[in-house]
Each structure stands twice: as C-alpha cells, then as structure tokens.
Design an enzyme around this catalytic site. Structure first.
Site, PDB file in Angstrom:
ATOM      1  N   ASN A  44       3.624   1.655  -7.581  1.00 17.35           N
ATOM      2  CA  ASN A  44       3.999   1.924  -6.191  1.00 17.35           C
ATOM      3  C   ASN A  44       5.181   1.043  -5.795  1.00 17.35           C
ATOM      4  O   ASN A  44       5.678   0.266  -6.598  1.00 17.35           O
ATOM      5  CB  ASN A  44       2.803   1.705  -5.268  1.00 17.35           C
ATOM      6  CG  ASN A  44       2.249   0.306  -5.416  1.00 17.35           C
ATOM      7  OD1 ASN A  44       2.931  -0.674  -5.141  1.00 17.35           O
ATOM      8  ND2 ASN A  44       1.008   0.201  -5.887  1.00 17.35           N
ATOM      9  N   LYS A  68     -11.876  -0.564   7.023  1.00 19.84           N
ATOM     10  CA  LYS A  68     -11.817  -1.388   5.799  1.00 19.84           C
ATOM     11  C   LYS A  68     -12.429  -2.753   6.028  1.00 19.84           C
ATOM     12  O   LYS A  68     -13.089  -3.309   5.148  1.00 19.84           O
ATOM     13  CB  LYS A  68     -10.364  -1.551   5.340  1.00 19.84           C
ATOM     14  CG  LYS A  68      -9.922  -0.389   4.503  1.00 19.84           C
ATOM     15  CD  LYS A  68      -8.481  -0.445   4.127  1.00 19.84           C
ATOM     16  CE  LYS A  68      -8.027   0.981   3.860  1.00 19.84           C
ATOM     17  NZ  LYS A  68      -6.610   1.106   3.686  1.00 19.84           N
TER      18      LYS A  68
HETATM   19  O1  C5P Z   1      -8.675   0.405   0.238  1.00 21.51           O
HETATM   20  P1  C5P Z   1      -7.288  -0.087   0.256  1.00 21.51           P
HETATM   21  O2  C5P Z   1      -6.588  -0.018  -1.058  1.00 21.51           O
HETATM   22  O3  C5P Z   1      -6.422   0.468   1.347  1.00 21.51           O
HETATM   23  O4  C5P Z   1      -7.468  -1.641   0.641  1.00 21.51           O
HETATM   24  C1  C5P Z   1      -6.412  -2.519   0.724  1.00 21.51           C
HETATM   25  C2  C5P Z   1      -6.883  -3.911   0.503  1.00 21.51           C
HETATM   26  O5  C5P Z   1      -7.781  -4.009  -0.600  1.00 21.51           O
HETATM   27  C3  C5P Z   1      -5.738  -4.837   0.153  1.00 21.51           C
HETATM   28  O6  C5P Z   1      -6.054  -6.120   0.613  1.00 21.51           O
HETATM   29  C4  C5P Z   1      -5.713  -4.757  -1.366  1.00 21.51           C
HETATM   30  O7  C5P Z   1      -5.087  -5.890  -1.937  1.00 21.51           O
HETATM   31  C5  C5P Z   1      -7.183  -4.683  -1.709  1.00 21.51           C
HETATM   32  N1  C5P Z   1      -7.488  -3.889  -2.912  1.00 21.51           N
HETATM   33  C6  C5P Z   1      -8.002  -4.515  -4.035  1.00 21.51           C
HETATM   34  N2  C5P Z   1      -8.325  -3.778  -5.143  1.00 21.51           N
HETATM   35  C7  C5P Z   1      -8.154  -2.448  -5.138  1.00 21.51           C
HETATM   36  C8  C5P Z   1      -7.631  -1.797  -4.028  1.00 21.51           C
HETATM   37  C9  C5P Z   1      -7.298  -2.554  -2.916  1.00 21.51           C
HETATM   38  O8  C5P Z   1      -8.131  -5.750  -4.030  1.00 21.51           O
HETATM   39  N3  C5P Z   1      -8.475  -1.745  -6.222  1.00 21.51           N
END
Ligand code: C5P
Length: 415
Positions: free
Chosen positions: A218, A345
């Site tokens: 990304n 979240k």
């Molecule tokens: O669920 P989402 O990806 O939007 O959540 C974002 C948060 O969760 C961020 O703080 C990101 O660093 C963390 N995250 C994580 N591991 C993942 C996905 C997101 O630590 N696989």
C-alpha cells in the site's frame, strides 16, 4: 504540566544557556538567537572562539546578552570572574551555533585546548550543536563520522538545513534560523514525560509476496510512525520500532527491526512485547496475503489469473488481547465515516486510544508531510488541526503520555 499548553517561554524562564560561537558566516544568526532566548527569560553567556571573532565582534554579543563575552581559556582576568569550570557548572544547556566542521572534529576528539571545548568536556549539561558549513564539508565522511560519534554521546544535533549557501553552493549545511533553534532548544528543557517508559511502534507498509518478484502493498510512507517514534524518544522513552519497508532516517537511539511481511512484523512484535509499556500500531499492515507464494515468477500466459488471498493476523488486536497487555494505541486511516469506523475499532480491538485520520485528502495523509487527526478514547475526543507530521507526532505523544500516566494512577489507586 501539560505539554500541549506550554509555550517556549516556560521552558526558558531563568534557564542558564551557554552559547558557543565558532568561526562560520552563520555566526550572525546567533545574535538573533541570543535575543530570542533573552526575550523568553533565559540568562545567556557567550563563548567565542578566535575565528568566530573574525565574523562577529564580541561587543555585539556582549550588548545583546548583557554579559561579558568569554574568549580565552587562559585569560587571568576572565578566569577570575568566571573560569571554565564555573561556566561549565553554570550552564543548564550548552548550544554551539554555528558549529563548524573543525569544532565538531575537536569535540568528537575530546579536545580541551580552548575555552569552548574545555567547557564542553567539563560540563554535565546537555549539549546541542547547530552545524553550519559548506555542503561538501558536511557530507564528507570525516564530518559524518564525527557526527555519529557526537550523536552516540547524546549530543543533540539541530539541523543543518538545505538550501543556498554563502559560498554559492546549494545543499545541506545551512544553520537553522533562530526561531527553529529556539524551538529545538526548548525541547531540551521539556519535562521528559515518558522517561523510563518502554514504547514499541509498528510503522510503514507491509509487503505480501506473490512470487519472487511481485508483492501486494500500500501507499504508506512510514512518515507518521517514524515521527511518533522520534517524538517518544524526545519525551524520554526507550523506543523500539518495527518497520515495514521504507527508506526514512532513524535515530541510532531507536532500536529498529526491519521486516517485510505482516507475519514477520507479528514475529518481531512478539519478541519483546512482554517488556513494553505502550504499544502504538501505526503500520498499514496488509489485511490479506496470497495463500501461497509461487516459487517461480508467474508467466503471463493466461488472460486472467486468480489470486487467492487469506487474512493476515491482526497484530494490534493480538497485543491488546495479551493478559499483561501494554497501553494500546491504534490508527484508523479511513476514506469515509471516520468517527464511526474509528470508534468501532477502538471497541472491537479493545484499545485504549485510537488515532483517526482521513486518507482521501491529497494534501495530507499517507504520503504527505502533513496530517490532521481526531483521537478517541473511551471517554474523550481530541481534535488535532492539520500540521506537519513532526509537530502532530509531538502532540500525539503528549496526549498518549497523559492518558497512560492517568491510567497508571487509577490502576495504582485500585491496588
Ligand atoms: O482494522 P484496521 O486495519 O483498519 O486497523 C488499523 C489498526 O490496526 C492500525 O493501528 C494498524 O497498525 C493495526 N493493524 C495491525 N495488524 C493488522 C491490521 C491492522 O496491527 N493486520
């Protein structure tokens, strides 16, 4: 003291600042620096090297600082008034501006042959240098080696900035302006809110391999995570940064683990998580990865191919579910329904705080140097206007520190 509401004035009131001026054309900027520091309540004494006096007179600094200027290590009159050991003890902070390549070399070598180097060697006060020199001299390996030595001794380096130089060259080596210097100096006096606290961050994107040459990733630049890691360091924390692929500079005082995939990021986080007080997940972790990584480069024979993706582990949710969990801060980068998704979240991942920011704006967010944010906790909402990621990072760390400290106090009261 609330870090966010303090202006530089509070930091300088009655502070003793020893300014060392060495021989560079940027010495004229230090006259303004003395004025700014005096305006903000500091007591300023100035040491000038011999060559500095070729650029600006001692009389100028005397008039602006309101104190006699110190120029010689072995001047009986000056030694009687305030010798080098008294000066070393007097200083709450020493700032050398401009710091020439030669003065950096002498400091790195631990020399004490003139008043300025002798005072630096004899003082326990924090020392900051504002390098100023021709860009080639700055990038020369010898100067860079000296810089590393000085940094490893916890000497703060302010700048240099890049741009047009007095010699006609363009590049890195310009001394910072007085306003920037004042701001950076204030940070030397800031209360170290996170001193003794261990902070771990994830930052940057992850790369999920498809075959030996391709991956899914990304647009995350890592800038926000790296800025927060440095802000935590400035606030006195010991910092571990687990970073996906990005090419940003990182202080050698930060423990850096470089990873590529989400699985590697999880493994790196798990290694030390039990020793961490605050976990800040800034990484844009890929939500999915290819089920299998092809052993060889996929050839483009077929008109369509199908990639089967499986969900990656949620690193933040895993950390937040640990029995002895650290204080957990997440990020929510959203293109719509910011508040609703962020709050969801906060709850579903059981976080202490979540930093929400919109990533659909072209002038802030993922790849930009700017960002704005809204921070939600169970019972508070804090708005941060758009500013540089560096400034926002300092403000976020201030907020995280105050929530963390309050939580600790509440826990102690219940024990
Ligand atoms: O669920 P989402 O990806 O939007 O959540 C974002 C948060 O969760 C961020 O703080 C990101 O660093 C963390 N995250 C994580 N591991 C993942 C996905 C997101 O630590 N696989």
């Amino acid at each position: 003291m609330n870090l966010l509401n303090c202006d530089a004035m509070n930091f300088f009131h009655n502070k003793n600042i020893l300014l060392g001026v060495t021989g560079g054309i940027a010495a004229y900027k230090s006259v303004t620096l003395v004025r700014r520091l005096k305006d903000q309540g500091a007591n300023v004494q100035v040491i000038m090297t011999e060559s500095a006096q070729e650029f600006v007179t001692a009389l100028t600094f005397q008039a602006i600082s309101g104190n006699p200027v110190h120029t010689s290590l072995l001047d009986p009159q000056a030694e009687a008034a305030m010798g080098h050991i008294e000066l070393a003890r007097w200083a709450d902070a020493i700032v050398i501006a401009p710091a020439t390549a030669n003065s950096m070399a002498r400091l790195a070598g631990g020399e004490a042959g003139d008043l300025l180097t002798a005072v630096c060697l004899a003082s326990k006060a924090p020392v900051a240098l504002a390098p100023a020199m021709n860009q080639a001299m700055w990038s020369n390996q010898a100067t860079q080696k000296n810089l590393q030595i000085l940094k490893s001794r916890n000497i703060e380096i302010f700048g240099p900035a890049a741009g047009q130089q007095a010699c006609g060259d363009v590049g890195e080596g310009r001394m910072l302006e007085a306003e920037e210097m004042t701001e950076k100096l204030a940070s030397l006096f800031k209360q170290k809110t996170l001193s003794g606290i261990r902070v771990m961050l994830t930052a940057g994107p992850t790369r999920e391999a498809i075959d030996p040459v391709r991956y899914i990733s990304n647009h995350s630049s890592g800038k926000m995570g790296y800025a927060i890691a440095h802000a935590a360091l400035e606030a006195g924390a010991s910092v571990e940064l687990v970073s996906g692929p990005c090419s940003l500079e990182v202080s050698e005082r930060i423990q850096l683990s470089r990873v590529e995939s989400a699985a590697q990021m999880l493994a790196a986080v798990q290694r030390n998580i039990n020793e961490i007080d605050i976990f800040i997940a800034v990484a844009a972790v890929a939500d999915y990865r290819p089920r299998a990584i092809e052993g060889q480069k996929i050839k483009k024979h077929a008109d369509t191919i199908t990639l089967e993706l499986v969900k990656n582990p949620d690193i933040l949710a895993m950390v937040a579910s640990l029995q002895n969990r650290p204080f957990c801060v997440g990020f929510a980068a959203e293109t719509e329904n910011l508040e609703q998704y962020a709050k969801q979240k906060l709850e579903s991942k059981q976080l202490d705080m979540i930093v929400a920011n919109r990533v659909d704006k072209s002038d802030s967010g993922f790849n930009s140097d700017y960002n704005s944010a809204t921070v939600f906790s169970a019972n508070s909402t804090t708005e941060f206007e758009k500013s540089t990621k560096t400034r926002l990072a300092t403000e976020l760390i201030g907020l995280i520190a105050s929530h963390y400290i309050n939580d600790e106090k509440i826990t102690e009261q219940h024990e």
